[in-house]
Design a protein around this motif. Structure first.
Motif, PDB file in Angstrom:
ATOM      1  N   GLY A  30    -100.223  28.177 104.423  1.00  0.00           N
ATOM      2  CA  GLY A  30    -100.346  29.602 104.158  1.00  0.00           C
ATOM      3  C   GLY A  30     -98.998  30.273 103.958  1.00  0.00           C
ATOM      4  O   GLY A  30     -98.842  31.134 103.096  1.00  0.00           O
ATOM      5  N   SER A  31     -98.011  29.862 104.740  1.00  0.00           N
ATOM      6  CA  SER A  31     -96.660  30.420 104.614  1.00  0.00           C
ATOM      7  C   SER A  31     -96.041  30.061 103.271  1.00  0.00           C
ATOM      8  O   SER A  31     -95.397  30.890 102.632  1.00  0.00           O
ATOM      9  N   LEU A  32     -96.230  28.818 102.849  1.00  0.00           N
ATOM     10  CA  LEU A  32     -95.710  28.407 101.541  1.00  0.00           C
ATOM     11  C   LEU A  32     -96.406  29.174 100.425  1.00  0.00           C
ATOM     12  O   LEU A  32     -95.760  29.606  99.466  1.00  0.00           O
ATOM     13  N   GLY A  33     -97.702  29.372 100.567  1.00  0.00           N
ATOM     14  CA  GLY A  33     -98.456  30.108  99.561  1.00  0.00           C
ATOM     15  C   GLY A  33     -98.099  31.579  99.492  1.00  0.00           C
ATOM     16  O   GLY A  33     -98.262  32.213  98.454  1.00  0.00           O
ATOM     17  N   ALA A  34     -97.610  32.130 100.601  1.00  0.00           N
ATOM     18  CA  ALA A  34     -97.263  33.551 100.651  1.00  0.00           C
ATOM     19  C   ALA A  34     -95.841  33.826 100.148  1.00  0.00           C
ATOM     20  O   ALA A  34     -95.452  34.988 100.024  1.00  0.00           O
ATOM     21  N   MET A  35     -95.094  32.766  99.855  1.00  0.00           N
ATOM     22  CA  MET A  35     -93.724  32.962  99.364  1.00  0.00           C
ATOM     23  C   MET A  35     -93.760  33.610  97.983  1.00  0.00           C
ATOM     24  O   MET A  35     -94.698  33.376  97.202  1.00  0.00           O
ATOM     25  N   PRO A  36     -92.740  34.407  97.681  1.00  0.00           N
ATOM     26  CA  PRO A  36     -92.637  34.929  96.310  1.00  0.00           C
ATOM     27  C   PRO A  36     -92.619  33.761  95.318  1.00  0.00           C
ATOM     28  O   PRO A  36     -92.109  32.684  95.627  1.00  0.00           O
ATOM     29  N   GLU A  37     -93.195  33.977  94.148  1.00  0.00           N
ATOM     30  CA  GLU A  37     -93.366  32.887  93.182  1.00  0.00           C
ATOM     31  C   GLU A  37     -92.065  32.182  92.834  1.00  0.00           C
ATOM     32  O   GLU A  37     -92.051  30.956  92.714  1.00  0.00           O
ATOM     33  N   HIS A  38     -90.975  32.914  92.674  1.00  0.00           N
ATOM     34  CA  HIS A  38     -89.727  32.267  92.272  1.00  0.00           C
ATOM     35  C   HIS A  38     -89.175  31.369  93.389  1.00  0.00           C
ATOM     36  O   HIS A  38     -88.576  30.344  93.110  1.00  0.00           O
ATOM     37  N   ILE A  39     -89.413  31.724  94.633  1.00  0.00           N
ATOM     38  CA  ILE A  39     -88.975  30.880  95.739  1.00  0.00           C
ATOM     39  C   ILE A  39     -89.899  29.678  95.867  1.00  0.00           C
ATOM     40  O   ILE A  39     -89.453  28.543  96.019  1.00  0.00           O
ATOM     41  N   ARG A  40     -91.201  29.921  95.782  1.00  0.00           N
ATOM     42  CA  ARG A  40     -92.164  28.817  95.889  1.00  0.00           C
ATOM     43  C   ARG A  40     -91.966  27.811  94.766  1.00  0.00           C
ATOM     44  O   ARG A  40     -92.119  26.615  94.960  1.00  0.00           O
ATOM     45  N   LEU A  41     -91.595  28.285  93.589  1.00  0.00           N
ATOM     46  CA  LEU A  41     -91.342  27.391  92.468  1.00  0.00           C
ATOM     47  C   LEU A  41     -90.187  26.441  92.784  1.00  0.00           C
ATOM     48  O   LEU A  41     -90.274  25.242  92.539  1.00  0.00           O
ATOM     49  N   GLY A  42     -89.115  26.976  93.364  1.00  0.00           N
ATOM     50  CA  GLY A  42     -87.973  26.139  93.731  1.00  0.00           C
ATOM     51  C   GLY A  42     -88.315  25.148  94.823  1.00  0.00           C
ATOM     52  O   GLY A  42     -87.949  23.967  94.743  1.00  0.00           O
ATOM     53  N   VAL A  43     -89.030  25.602  95.847  1.00  0.00           N
ATOM     54  CA  VAL A  43     -89.428  24.709  96.938  1.00  0.00           C
ATOM     55  C   VAL A  43     -90.380  23.642  96.406  1.00  0.00           C
ATOM     56  O   VAL A  43     -90.256  22.460  96.740  1.00  0.00           O
ATOM     57  N   GLY A  44     -91.310  24.049  95.556  1.00  0.00           N
ATOM     58  CA  GLY A  44     -92.248  23.093  94.976  1.00  0.00           C
ATOM     59  C   GLY A  44     -91.557  22.060  94.104  1.00  0.00           C
ATOM     60  O   GLY A  44     -91.896  20.873  94.155  1.00  0.00           O
ATOM     61  N   ALA A  45     -90.586  22.498  93.313  1.00  0.00           N
ATOM     62  CA  ALA A  45     -89.843  21.561  92.470  1.00  0.00           C
ATOM     63  C   ALA A  45     -89.098  20.540  93.330  1.00  0.00           C
ATOM     64  O   ALA A  45     -89.100  19.341  93.026  1.00  0.00           O
ATOM     65  N   GLU A  46     -88.482  21.012  94.403  1.00  0.00           N
ATOM     66  CA  GLU A  46     -87.773  20.089  95.285  1.00  0.00           C
ATOM     67  C   GLU A  46     -88.751  19.132  95.967  1.00  0.00           C
ATOM     68  O   GLU A  46     -88.462  17.947  96.130  1.00  0.00           O
ATOM     69  N   SER A  47     -89.927  19.624  96.335  1.00  0.00           N
ATOM     70  CA  SER A  47     -90.948  18.766  96.932  1.00  0.00           C
ATOM     71  C   SER A  47     -91.378  17.673  95.960  1.00  0.00           C
ATOM     72  O   SER A  47     -91.573  16.519  96.355  1.00  0.00           O
ATOM     73  N   LEU A  48     -91.535  18.041  94.696  1.00  0.00           N
ATOM     74  CA  LEU A  48     -91.923  17.051  93.690  1.00  0.00           C
ATOM     75  C   LEU A  48     -90.845  16.000  93.493  1.00  0.00           C
ATOM     76  O   LEU A  48     -91.137  14.800  93.417  1.00  0.00           O
ATOM     77  N   VAL A  49     -89.593  16.426  93.419  1.00  0.00           N
ATOM     78  CA  VAL A  49     -88.485  15.482  93.235  1.00  0.00           C
ATOM     79  C   VAL A  49     -88.359  14.558  94.445  1.00  0.00           C
ATOM     80  O   VAL A  49     -88.257  13.335  94.297  1.00  0.00           O
ATOM     81  N   ARG A  84     -80.656  19.209 102.503  1.00  0.00           N
ATOM     82  CA  ARG A  84     -80.570  19.616 103.915  1.00  0.00           C
ATOM     83  C   ARG A  84     -81.235  20.980 104.122  1.00  0.00           C
ATOM     84  O   ARG A  84     -81.941  21.191 105.118  1.00  0.00           O
ATOM     85  N   GLN A  85     -81.039  21.903 103.200  1.00  0.00           N
ATOM     86  CA  GLN A  85     -81.651  23.228 103.314  1.00  0.00           C
ATOM     87  C   GLN A  85     -83.171  23.137 103.205  1.00  0.00           C
ATOM     88  O   GLN A  85     -83.893  23.871 103.888  1.00  0.00           O
ATOM     89  N   TYR A  86     -83.669  22.250 102.366  1.00  0.00           N
ATOM     90  CA  TYR A  86     -85.111  22.028 102.243  1.00  0.00           C
ATOM     91  C   TYR A  86     -85.678  21.562 103.582  1.00  0.00           C
ATOM     92  O   TYR A  86     -86.707  22.080 104.041  1.00  0.00           O
ATOM     93  N   ALA A  87     -85.008  20.606 104.209  1.00  0.00           N
ATOM     94  CA  ALA A  87     -85.461  20.102 105.514  1.00  0.00           C
ATOM     95  C   ALA A  87     -85.449  21.225 106.551  1.00  0.00           C
ATOM     96  O   ALA A  87     -86.376  21.341 107.364  1.00  0.00           O
ATOM     97  N   ARG A  88     -84.432  22.066 106.529  1.00  0.00           N
ATOM     98  CA  ARG A  88     -84.356  23.188 107.479  1.00  0.00           C
ATOM     99  C   ARG A  88     -85.465  24.194 107.252  1.00  0.00           C
ATOM    100  O   ARG A  88     -86.047  24.722 108.200  1.00  0.00           O
ATOM    101  N   LEU A  89     -85.774  24.474 105.989  1.00  0.00           N
ATOM    102  CA  LEU A  89     -86.859  25.390 105.678  1.00  0.00           C
ATOM    103  C   LEU A  89     -88.180  24.867 106.234  1.00  0.00           C
ATOM    104  O   LEU A  89     -88.904  25.593 106.920  1.00  0.00           O
ATOM    105  N   MET A  90     -88.475  23.606 105.963  1.00  0.00           N
ATOM    106  CA  MET A  90     -89.738  23.042 106.418  1.00  0.00           C
ATOM    107  C   MET A  90     -89.792  22.973 107.943  1.00  0.00           C
ATOM    108  O   MET A  90     -90.812  23.283 108.548  1.00  0.00           O
ATOM    109  N   ARG A  91     -88.684  22.603 108.580  1.00  0.00           N
ATOM    110  CA  ARG A  91     -88.657  22.566 110.046  1.00  0.00           C
ATOM    111  C   ARG A  91     -88.858  23.969 110.620  1.00  0.00           C
ATOM    112  O   ARG A  91     -89.574  24.159 111.590  1.00  0.00           O
ATOM    113  N   SER A  92     -88.260  24.965 109.994  1.00  0.00           N
ATOM    114  CA  SER A  92     -88.420  26.350 110.452  1.00  0.00           C
ATOM    115  C   SER A  92     -89.867  26.797 110.361  1.00  0.00           C
ATOM    116  O   SER A  92     -90.383  27.432 111.284  1.00  0.00           O
ATOM    117  N   LEU A  93     -90.528  26.474 109.269  1.00  0.00           N
ATOM    118  CA  LEU A  93     -91.927  26.848 109.119  1.00  0.00           C
ATOM    119  C   LEU A  93     -92.798  26.188 110.190  1.00  0.00           C
ATOM    120  O   LEU A  93     -93.693  26.822 110.754  1.00  0.00           O
TER     121      LEU A  93
END
Length: 107
Positions: A30-49, A84-93
């Motif tokens: 739910g938190s990922l889905g509530a992110m602004p689209e431009h942020i979710r797009l970046g997080v999603g792209a990193e998740s895919l990679v 590293r920032q991606y890991a921190r974001l996910m750990r924070s959530l």
């Protein structure tokens, strides 16, 4: 949630009971889905990679798995700052979800 995000969250909450794991995963989704689209797009792209990297056979795939799931250490100590920032974001959530979902929490 994308496959890699789900795997990472599952690794982070492996110490919780089944019901708690499901609630935390739902909260993070739910938190990922509530992110602004431009942020979710970046997080999603990193998740895919990272998900593609984790699925590669051989040395690359092994670098992101420690036998019990996605290797948090490999992400948190990666020389690339965005990883590293991606890991921190996910750990924070996950941490926010764990605290918000405790009995008696205000959320």
């Amino acid at each position: 949630m994308l496959w890699f995000e789900r795997q990472l969250v599952a690794t982070m909450v492996s110490h919780l009971g089944h019901d708690e794991r499901a609630r935390v995963a739902s909260y993070v989704e739910g938190s990922l889905g509530a992110m602004p689209e431009h942020i979710r797009l970046g997080v999603g792209a990193e998740s895919l990679v990272l998900g593609a990297w984790a699925r590669l056979p051989g040395a690359l795939g092994g670098a992101l798995h420690d036998g019990s799931g996605v290797s948090l250490r490999a992400l948190e100590t990666n020389p690339l700052n965005p990883v590293r920032q991606y890991a921190r974001l996910m750990r924070s959530l996950v941490l926010i979800a764990e605290h918000e979902l405790q009995p008696g929490a205000g959320g």
